[in-house]
Every structure is written in structure tokens, then in C-alpha cells.
Design a protein around this motif. Structure first.
Motif, PDB file in Angstrom:
ATOM      1  N   SER B 209      66.351 -50.877 -76.115  1.00 15.15           N
ATOM      2  CA  SER B 209      67.276 -51.669 -76.933  1.00 15.15           C
ATOM      3  C   SER B 209      67.036 -51.398 -78.415  1.00 15.15           C
ATOM      4  O   SER B 209      67.981 -51.375 -79.213  1.00 15.15           O
ATOM      5  CB  SER B 209      67.143 -53.161 -76.618  1.00 15.15           C
ATOM      6  N   ALA B 210      65.779 -51.168 -78.795  1.00 10.43           N
ATOM      7  CA  ALA B 210      65.490 -50.839 -80.199  1.00 10.43           C
ATOM      8  C   ALA B 210      66.165 -49.527 -80.573  1.00 10.43           C
ATOM      9  O   ALA B 210      66.768 -49.396 -81.650  1.00 10.43           O
ATOM     10  CB  ALA B 210      63.979 -50.751 -80.423  1.00 10.43           C
ATOM     11  N   CYS B 211      66.088 -48.559 -79.677  1.00 15.01           N
ATOM     12  CA  CYS B 211      66.737 -47.268 -79.922  1.00 15.01           C
ATOM     13  C   CYS B 211      68.248 -47.453 -80.052  1.00 15.01           C
ATOM     14  O   CYS B 211      68.879 -46.929 -80.973  1.00 15.01           O
ATOM     15  CB  CYS B 211      66.405 -46.311 -78.775  1.00 15.01           C
ATOM     16  N   ASP B 212      68.825 -48.234 -79.140  1.00  8.69           N
ATOM     17  CA  ASP B 212      70.272 -48.462 -79.141  1.00  8.69           C
ATOM     18  C   ASP B 212      70.738 -49.063 -80.469  1.00  8.69           C
ATOM     19  O   ASP B 212      71.721 -48.616 -81.065  1.00  8.69           O
ATOM     20  CB  ASP B 212      70.624 -49.397 -77.978  1.00  8.69           C
ATOM     21  N   THR B 213      70.009 -50.068 -80.944  1.00 11.94           N
ATOM     22  CA  THR B 213      70.407 -50.749 -82.183  1.00 11.94           C
ATOM     23  C   THR B 213      70.208 -49.853 -83.401  1.00 11.94           C
ATOM     24  O   THR B 213      71.061 -49.805 -84.299  1.00 11.94           O
ATOM     25  CB  THR B 213      69.609 -52.060 -82.334  1.00 11.94           C
ATOM     26  N   LEU B 214      69.091 -49.129 -83.445  1.00 10.87           N
ATOM     27  CA  LEU B 214      68.849 -48.242 -84.592  1.00 10.87           C
ATOM     28  C   LEU B 214      69.920 -47.156 -84.667  1.00 10.87           C
ATOM     29  O   LEU B 214      70.472 -46.887 -85.739  1.00 10.87           O
ATOM     30  CB  LEU B 214      67.450 -47.615 -84.497  1.00 10.87           C
ATOM     31  N   VAL B 215      70.238 -46.547 -83.520  1.00  8.41           N
ATOM     32  CA  VAL B 215      71.244 -45.480 -83.523  1.00  8.41           C
ATOM     33  C   VAL B 215      72.603 -46.036 -83.937  1.00  8.41           C
ATOM     34  O   VAL B 215      73.314 -45.450 -84.766  1.00  8.41           O
ATOM     35  CB  VAL B 215      71.312 -44.788 -82.143  1.00  8.41           C
ATOM     36  N   GLN B 216      72.954 -47.199 -83.364  1.00  7.66           N
ATOM     37  CA  GLN B 216      74.242 -47.814 -83.740  1.00  7.66           C
ATOM     38  C   GLN B 216      74.287 -48.097 -85.244  1.00  7.66           C
ATOM     39  O   GLN B 216      75.287 -47.831 -85.912  1.00  7.66           O
ATOM     40  CB  GLN B 216      74.436 -49.124 -82.969  1.00  7.66           C
ATOM     41  N   PHE B 217      73.192 -48.612 -85.778  1.00  7.09           N
ATOM     42  CA  PHE B 217      73.156 -48.938 -87.206  1.00  7.09           C
ATOM     43  C   PHE B 217      73.274 -47.676 -88.067  1.00  7.09           C
ATOM     44  O   PHE B 217      74.039 -47.643 -89.039  1.00  7.09           O
ATOM     45  CB  PHE B 217      71.869 -49.698 -87.541  1.00  7.09           C
ATOM     46  N   PHE B 218      72.520 -46.635 -87.716  1.00  8.86           N
ATOM     47  CA  PHE B 218      72.584 -45.393 -88.505  1.00  8.86           C
ATOM     48  C   PHE B 218      73.992 -44.790 -88.445  1.00  8.86           C
ATOM     49  O   PHE B 218      74.499 -44.272 -89.441  1.00  8.86           O
ATOM     50  CB  PHE B 218      71.546 -44.378 -88.002  1.00  8.86           C
ATOM     51  N   ARG B 219      74.628 -44.852 -87.271  1.00  7.23           N
ATOM     52  CA  ARG B 219      75.990 -44.324 -87.151  1.00  7.23           C
ATOM     53  C   ARG B 219      76.983 -45.163 -87.946  1.00  7.23           C
ATOM     54  O   ARG B 219      77.832 -44.632 -88.668  1.00  7.23           O
ATOM     55  CB  ARG B 219      76.410 -44.289 -85.684  1.00  7.23           C
ATOM     56  N   ASP B 220      76.877 -46.490 -87.788  1.00  2.31           N
ATOM     57  CA  ASP B 220      77.802 -47.397 -88.484  1.00  2.31           C
ATOM     58  C   ASP B 220      77.744 -47.201 -89.998  1.00  2.31           C
ATOM     59  O   ASP B 220      78.762 -47.269 -90.687  1.00  2.31           O
ATOM     60  CB  ASP B 220      77.435 -48.864 -88.200  1.00  2.31           C
ATOM     61  N   ASP B 249      63.843 -39.488 -80.983  1.00  2.43           N
ATOM     62  CA  ASP B 249      63.832 -38.035 -81.082  1.00  2.43           C
ATOM     63  C   ASP B 249      64.916 -37.429 -80.187  1.00  2.43           C
ATOM     64  O   ASP B 249      65.627 -36.508 -80.586  1.00  2.43           O
ATOM     65  CB  ASP B 249      62.440 -37.517 -80.692  1.00  2.43           C
ATOM     66  N   ASP B 250      65.059 -37.983 -78.974  1.00  2.00           N
ATOM     67  CA  ASP B 250      66.117 -37.523 -78.060  1.00  2.00           C
ATOM     68  C   ASP B 250      67.500 -37.687 -78.678  1.00  2.00           C
ATOM     69  O   ASP B 250      68.435 -36.964 -78.343  1.00  2.00           O
ATOM     70  CB  ASP B 250      66.093 -38.339 -76.753  1.00  2.00           C
ATOM     71  N   GLN B 251      67.649 -38.691 -79.531  1.00  4.83           N
ATOM     72  CA  GLN B 251      68.946 -38.961 -80.161  1.00  4.83           C
ATOM     73  C   GLN B 251      69.101 -38.205 -81.479  1.00  4.83           C
ATOM     74  O   GLN B 251      70.091 -38.399 -82.195  1.00  4.83           O
ATOM     75  CB  GLN B 251      69.097 -40.465 -80.434  1.00  4.83           C
ATOM     76  N   GLY B 252      68.091 -37.403 -81.830  1.00  8.76           N
ATOM     77  CA  GLY B 252      68.192 -36.588 -83.036  1.00  8.76           C
ATOM     78  C   GLY B 252      67.685 -37.254 -84.301  1.00  8.76           C
ATOM     79  O   GLY B 252      67.987 -36.792 -85.405  1.00  8.76           O
ATOM     80  N   TYR B 253      66.925 -38.323 -84.156  1.00  5.03           N
ATOM     81  CA  TYR B 253      66.384 -39.009 -85.338  1.00  5.03           C
ATOM     82  C   TYR B 253      64.865 -38.915 -85.340  1.00  5.03           C
ATOM     83  O   TYR B 253      64.210 -39.336 -84.383  1.00  5.03           O
ATOM     84  CB  TYR B 253      66.790 -40.487 -85.348  1.00  5.03           C
ATOM     85  N   ASP B 254      64.315 -38.383 -86.409  1.00  9.23           N
ATOM     86  CA  ASP B 254      62.862 -38.303 -86.543  1.00  9.23           C
ATOM     87  C   ASP B 254      62.375 -39.525 -87.318  1.00  9.23           C
ATOM     88  O   ASP B 254      62.653 -39.660 -88.508  1.00  9.23           O
ATOM     89  CB  ASP B 254      62.490 -37.018 -87.284  1.00  9.23           C
ATOM     90  N   VAL B 255      61.677 -40.425 -86.634  1.00  3.73           N
ATOM     91  CA  VAL B 255      61.218 -41.647 -87.297  1.00  3.73           C
ATOM     92  C   VAL B 255      59.711 -41.650 -87.538  1.00  3.73           C
ATOM     93  O   VAL B 255      59.161 -42.643 -88.021  1.00  3.73           O
ATOM     94  CB  VAL B 255      61.617 -42.914 -86.491  1.00  3.73           C
ATOM     95  N   VAL B 256      59.052 -40.529 -87.212  1.00  2.00           N
ATOM     96  CA  VAL B 256      57.599 -40.474 -87.407  1.00  2.00           C
ATOM     97  C   VAL B 256      57.282 -40.605 -88.897  1.00  2.00           C
ATOM     98  O   VAL B 256      57.909 -39.964 -89.737  1.00  2.00           O
ATOM     99  CB  VAL B 256      57.018 -39.155 -86.851  1.00  2.00           C
ATOM    100  N   GLY B 257      56.331 -41.468 -89.213  1.00  4.15           N
ATOM    101  CA  GLY B 257      55.970 -41.689 -90.616  1.00  4.15           C
ATOM    102  C   GLY B 257      56.749 -42.829 -91.245  1.00  4.15           C
ATOM    103  O   GLY B 257      56.291 -43.440 -92.203  1.00  4.15           O
ATOM    104  N   LYS B 258      57.950 -43.086 -90.717  1.00  2.23           N
ATOM    105  CA  LYS B 258      58.751 -44.208 -91.225  1.00  2.23           C
ATOM    106  C   LYS B 258      58.554 -45.451 -90.366  1.00  2.23           C
ATOM    107  O   LYS B 258      58.665 -46.577 -90.838  1.00  2.23           O
ATOM    108  CB  LYS B 258      60.254 -43.859 -91.178  1.00  2.23           C
ATOM    109  N   LEU B 259      58.331 -45.226 -89.076  1.00  3.11           N
ATOM    110  CA  LEU B 259      58.339 -46.342 -88.128  1.00  3.11           C
ATOM    111  C   LEU B 259      56.996 -47.060 -88.080  1.00  3.11           C
ATOM    112  O   LEU B 259      55.943 -46.442 -87.897  1.00  3.11           O
ATOM    113  CB  LEU B 259      58.680 -45.823 -86.722  1.00  3.11           C
ATOM    114  N   HIS B 260      57.056 -48.365 -88.254  1.00  3.18           N
ATOM    115  CA  HIS B 260      55.889 -49.227 -88.090  1.00  3.18           C
ATOM    116  C   HIS B 260      56.312 -50.368 -87.177  1.00  3.18           C
ATOM    117  O   HIS B 260      57.493 -50.663 -87.050  1.00  3.18           O
ATOM    118  CB  HIS B 260      55.437 -49.790 -89.436  1.00  3.18           C
ATOM    119  N   ASP B 261      55.344 -51.013 -86.563  1.00  5.82           N
ATOM    120  CA  ASP B 261      55.670 -52.126 -85.682  1.00  5.82           C
ATOM    121  C   ASP B 261      54.847 -53.342 -86.106  1.00  5.82           C
ATOM    122  O   ASP B 261      53.629 -53.243 -86.283  1.00  5.82           O
ATOM    123  CB  ASP B 261      55.361 -51.756 -84.228  1.00  5.82           C
TER     124      ASP B 261
END
Lengths: 335, 335
Positions: B209-220, B249-261
Motif C-alpha cells: 500500500s505504501a508503494c501504491d500511494t507513493l507511485v500514485q502521488f508521484f504520478r499525480d 524499484d520495480d515501478q522505476g523509482y529509486d528511493v534508496v538514500g531518501k527513504l526513512h521509516d
């Protein structure tokens, strides 16, 4: 209590495109007989648990509302709603079937009106179509909040009957030139606790919050009960409603003849629900069938719907806490 | 999954006036040591039950946020928030102390971000100041969702540790000429269920779900991870975060270095929380202390906060249902 101006929110464009209702057999046997879009013969709805039946009712009501509004799933940006189960699982699991973003709410039986206010707000910040839904199921609520059904516990004469039903409303930003009912104003109420300890007597616990919200709304908007064709609370029940009439009278507002209660009006006396219906589905059922019908048919021009919720849990009751109430209100107009 | 444009909401004027945090002893002993406004020595907080301690933490955090923002209670139009307890009683009972209207939410650990989006929306329809709060308590959550504490059950290595803490944020419509962080955009995510059945492994259940929302947001918004100084999820934990990196990564977004939890970063390894923190208080704690500090201090200009929630209940687990996840996102900017 002191009133501070001004909490009332205004909505430029929040049109009620459609409403859809699914009700249990006992509910359809009541006052609003024949007014629901689907009435179940069996409240298991073909499922193997009551919880899954409630979930399926949500799925059905949402799909029904979308179809009735001549929309498809992808037209709906957001689904806003809630139910009475722990972690609002009926709503959350039903949301899996949608492409819409999900906004989960909990304010007990005030959840439906809460969803209309949140939904109307989202239309003002970019959403195009929103579905608002709320519901409850007698058998899931009874065993979660009270006793196992099999125990056959004698009910107190001040209890209400948690209704089985889900109501869904499509709110839309554009009326396409049609004359549609509109959510014109709304207000979330304060949490009010007058120290009522009897978890069976939720009407008495919620009536002070209903009074607080109605008075705040009338003051904020410089209006009176006479400005409305009807004022519906949901769900104080019969006793709670009569308490509210007295409380409003103390505040200088005569609501006799204007005030109706979704719960008190749901069942016939012979159905032995004592104070009437309750549950997060109750105001959702009455609004999306009867009230919407009166507005669309031209009989009413302007109504208030005040959703009332009792915010306790079994744990707070066990730990000796009293029952806080909250009441949210929307003004629905055809203008 | 298919993505449909465009669910992202925009907020003209939603300024973060203040944030306040209250944390338990274990939380203050973690990575963010010393950054919380109040750290408890004893997670009972002078109360006789854990539930009342959690409630008092809410009351304290809300009062603290209001005072820190140089406001008084009557300045706050609405209180928007929720917690993990059945019927969100910590939030509801804390709301009794306020003059503000109450908007009760439940989306598990995504509740804090949900409250920021709802609160920002209310500022666009007439509210002036809103307090958004979310929280959790290890001991109330553990006994409600899992086992009695006294049982001393061995924890699975994929579990997270429900944190004890409440975070409250004051959102305001006017910045009075000050340079304040703003909630500029937001989106409620879809409910996504990939069929994960292990209630201990919520990170895996929520990552899709995190992937789904991030991808939707980046596209929007036609943006990429590079447009942000940091992207915080809350709370996938360590395992869930690494799954999210792969999915993105599968969706074409490199979040390494940006992503924290928020959860993965809350505790030190020696604290033996395995996958890290979780709970409705976790992202509320990290946002209102560290993230807000980085934005106000000028180190960051633009961040994303993506609140992730696992929407199951003990009842759905007992009845054999899988675990749906939801992720809501806000963009916070200093511009």
C-alpha cells in the motif's frame, strides 16, 4: 456551557448525487417499509459470519450508490466512512474492493454525519466525487458491545436496538445544471459528558451533546428551528428525544413539531425495540431513503441532520468511566 | 495495479504552527533521545490503568501544543485525531477537556497523517486553527491486540514494538508573515491487500500500500523522489522498508538514500524491538520532533510523510481474513 463563535463550516459545492440503502428484515418491517433499495430476507446475507455479512452490506451499498448515480468505480476519488466494529473492519475490508482513497472514521452513531462533513470538505480541496457510507449490524454489535446472542439476556426498557443496515451517499462537486440537494453547512460537535454511567441508556448520555451542537449551530448561523422543514437527530431514541426537547426549551428554542429522531422513528411499537433504533447505520438508512426523498420530491427545502454518538467502549465501562456524547450536524438544502 | 488520475488534494493555507510530543521511557531511550517535549519516567503517568495513562498523554500533548503555539483552548476550532484502542476511547475521552469540535478517525498507524489531511481540509472550509493528534501506548495495545502482558509471550522476530507516545500538531490558516512549514498537498491511499496472513508481520502487509500511494502521488504531481529532501514512512519497520525499496524499484523509482521509516528509526538495536517501532503514536512522535525540527531549522525544504496502517482486528484474524494496508501521504514544504 459557553459558546464560542464560530465553528460552522460552509460548503460551496457539495451536491448529493445519490443515496442507496440496504436494510435488514426487521428494519424493513418498520416505519420505512418499502423505502430501502434492498431489504434482506436473512441478515446473514449468504455469509458464514455476521461480521462478513456486515462487510458485504457495505460493499453492496457502495456499489449500489455508485451505479444509481450513473458512475463507475474509478469516478470515485474517496470513500469516507465507518462502522461500529473494533478497528472499523467492516468499512476497511469493504474498501479493498474500491479504487478510491479511504478515509476511516469513528464517532459511533454520529459517523454518518461525520462522513458527510469530511466528504464535503474534500470536495473543496480537489476531490470530484466522494462516497460516504456508514452502517451497523445488530448481531455484530450485540456480541461485541453487550452479550453473546445465545445468552438471551433480558433487555433494559431504556435500550435502543442497533439496526442492521448500511446507507451510502454520493457527494459530487458538480450538479450539471440539475436541482440537487446540497450539503450547505456543517459542524462537528464538542464532546460532552454529563456523567451518565448506564451504558444501556445512551439517549440520556447523548441528549446534552445534541443540545450543545444545535444551540451552537443556531447561534453561529443566526438561524432558528423555524428556518427548517425538519430537524432529524440520529439516534437519541424516544427517551433521549424527549430529554432534548426539554434541554432545548431551557435554551429558548422550541423544537416541538420540528424535531424527529432517526432511531425513534425506525421501528413500530409492536416490534419491541423499546426506545427505537440506533447504530451507525440508522441515520444513514433514514437519510438516504426518506429524508432524501422528501428533499428531492420538493416537500422539504431545508433540513438539519444531527448525528449523535455515544463514545464509550466496553473497556471504559468496565473501568468505571461515564459516557461521553458527540453530535455532528449538516444542513441539507434544495435551492 | 492501475492508477487513475488524480486524487491528490491541494491546500492553499495550512501552516504548521507547532508540534508537541510526549514519549514513554523506552522511546526516549532510543534514537530521538532528548528531542521530545516530555519524556515519561513511568508509562503509567500517575494513573491506575494503562488506558487512563494513554488518555492523559493525549490531554497533555494537546494542551502542550496549544500552549507552545501561544494559543488558548478556545482558539482551537477542531480536534482531529485517533488512537488504536477499540472505539478510539483515548482520543474521545481526551476530547472532553476541549471546547473544540471533535473529528474521530481510525486508520491504525496511518491515523496521524490522516488527521493532517482532514485538518488541512477543514482550514479550507472555514476553520481557523485545528489540532491534529494521534498516539498509542505499548501496554494498552499489547493486551488489546495480542496477549496479556503477564503472559510474557515470546515475540516473533518480524514484529514491531508499539510505541508509547502521543504527538500533536497545531495547523493554522494564517502564518502572520512568518516562514512556517506548510502542508501543501496530501492524498488518502487506497486499501491494498496482498493476502498477508501473519498479524505479526505488518510491515510486509503494509509495504504494497505504501508503494501504491507513493507511485500514485508521484504520478499525480509529476514529481520524483529527487524532489524531496526526505521521504518518511510510518511505520513499515526494517523488513517492511526493505520490501518497499524493492517494490518502488520495480515501478522505476529509486528511493534508496531518501527513504526513512519512523518505526525503523525510533529504537536502537540494543533495545530489542526487532523490526522497530509502530503504533499510531510513532509517526506523530517523529514528525512533531525530528522532522519538524529539520524543516524549521532550514536543513530540509520539502519532505513527504507517508503514514502506513494495517487495518485488521483480532476478530478478522480469528475469522481467517488477511491484512489490508492503507497509506496516506502529505507533502510538507518550507517555501
Amino acid at each position: 456551557m459557553k459558546y464560542y463563535n464560530n465553528r460552522t463550516l460552509s460548503f460551496a459545492d457539495s451536491y448529493v448525487a445519490e443515496g442507496y440503502t440496504i436494510a435488514g428484515p426487521k428494519e424493513n418491517d418498520g416505519i420505512y417499509n418499502g423505502m430501502f433499495d434492498l431489504a434482506l430476507d436473512d441478515d446473514m446475507f449468504g455469509q458464514n459470519t455476521f461480521e462478513r455479512a456486515e462487510r458485504k452490506m457495505f460493499e453492496h451499498a457502495i456499489d449500489g450508490a455508485i451505479a444509481k448515480a450513473n458512475l463507475v468505480g474509478r469516478d470515485i476519488d474517496y470513500f469516507v466512512g465507518g462502522d461500529l466494529l473494533n478497528q472499523i473492519v467492516s468499512t476497511s475490508y469493504a474498501a479493498r474492493k474500491l479504487h478510491s482513497g479511504f478515509v476511516g472514521l469513528y464517532n459511533a452513531c454520529a459517523t454518518f454525519v461525520e462522513s458527510l462533513i469530511v466528504g464535503s470538505s474534500l470536495l473543496c480541496v480537489g476531490a470530484g466525487n466522494v462516497v460516504c457510507a456508514s452502517g451497523s449490524h445488530f448481531s455484530t454489535a450485540e456480541r461485541q458491545y453487550r452479550y453473546p446472542l445465545e445468552l438471551g439476556v433480558l433487555r433494559s426498557p431504556v435500550t435502543q436496538w442497533t439496526c442492521t443496515g448500511v446507507g451510502a451517499t454520493i457527494l459530487t462537486k458538480s450538479n450539471d445544471g440539475q436541482l440537487l440537494p446540497r450539503i450547505t453547512r456543517g459542524m462537528f460537535g464538542r464532546v460532552v459528558d454529563f456523567g451518565v454511567m448506564d451504558a444501556n441508556n445512551m439517549g440520556a448520555a447523548m441528549a446534552p451533546s445534541a443540545c450543545d451542537t444545535l444551540v451552537q449551530f443556531f447561534r453561529d448561523t443566526n438561524s432558528t428551528p423555524d428556518d427548517y422543514d425538519a430537524i432529524y437527530t440520529g439516534d437519541l431514541g424516544k427517551l433521549g428525544s424527549s430529554i432534548l426537547v426539554d434541554l432545548m426549551d431551557d435554551q429558548g428554542y422550541d423544537v416541538v413539531g420540528k424535531l424527529h429522531d432517526c432511531g425513534a422513528s425506525l421501528f413500530r411499537d409492536e416490534q419491541q425495540t423499546y426506545q427505537g433504533g440506533s447504530g451507525a447505520g440508522c441515520s444513514a438508512l433514514v437519510f438516504n431513503s426518506y429524508i432524501l426523498g422528501m428533499l428531492r420530491g420538493g416537500s422539504w427545502k431545508r433540513v438539519l441532520l444531527a448525528g449523535t454518538g455515544a463514545l464509550m467502549s466496553p473497556t471504559t465501562s468496565f473501568q468505571g468511566d461515564s459516557i461521553p456524547g458527540v453530535t455532528h450536524i449538516v444542513e441539507v438544502s434544495v435551492v
